[in-house]
Motif scaffolding. Sequence first.
Motif: not given
Length: 283
Positions: A23-28, A61-64, A269-283
């Motif tokens: 089940k963990a393979r499909g969790l966010v 398990f993806g890229n998590r 800049k760190a905040l924007l980089a974090k947002a980009e990393a989150i978007a990449s993970l969720e994408g």
Amino acid sequence: MTLSRPVRSVLYIPGSKERALDKARGLVADAIIFDLEDAVTPDAKDDARETLKAELAKGGFGNRMKIVRINGFDTDWGRADAEAFAGADIDALLLPKVNSAADLDSLAEVSGDTPLWAMMETPEGVLNAKSIAAHPRLQGIVMGTNDLVKELGCRVTPDRFALMTSLQLALLAARAAGKVIVDGVYNAFKDDEGLRAECVQGVALGFDGKTLIHPAQLDVTNEVYAPSEADLDLARRQIAAFEETEASGQGVAVVDGKIVENLHIVTAKALLAKAEAIASLEG
């Protein structure tokens, strides 16, 4: 050595249960702690190790982040756990109840090149947080607040006043060493309001994310630990104002009536980089 990937939500999954692992393979979750310690009874430790090895070998398990919490080296299973997952397709080995940097030395001797994480859950560990965080093989710290409460003999209140010294000492050590640090669990997994309040507190303190005991806690945690649209908008406007002022060579940058200095730009800049990393993970 802060991570470029997000660790907003770090979910514990029992290493002994194939159904939960599947089940963990499909969790966010941003990261998963595959638990061979508290979540596994003594009579099931050896079987759990083999079960987890097999499931990790299947992948999916993806890229998590994939973190394996082994048993302590003061148990009958810790060394075998470390040897079994040294060189495996994981991101880190998590050692429970780390009291000193010497505990990490012992793990490092048998873990190959696998990065190490440390549970901070004893008074001795908190008092030695600086040397633990500075260990060259250490990548991250996990607060073990349930065990800390037991060891301190304190009472838990919504503001976590009794734990604040321990939380902040560990945070100071992590930041001084440039390591990732995630907050302890919130036990009432059906209490979204309480979880949100503790996540908000964790963000305010400076934690990178929070450990979780149930998938139902993922959405709230991911939301609170992610930069809001208002945060990102402010960051972009700060950077634009600062760059415009630098280019003109005149005056100081001001956004929303507040002076913007270089330190604010680093944070933005760190905040924007974090947002980009989150978007990449969720994408």
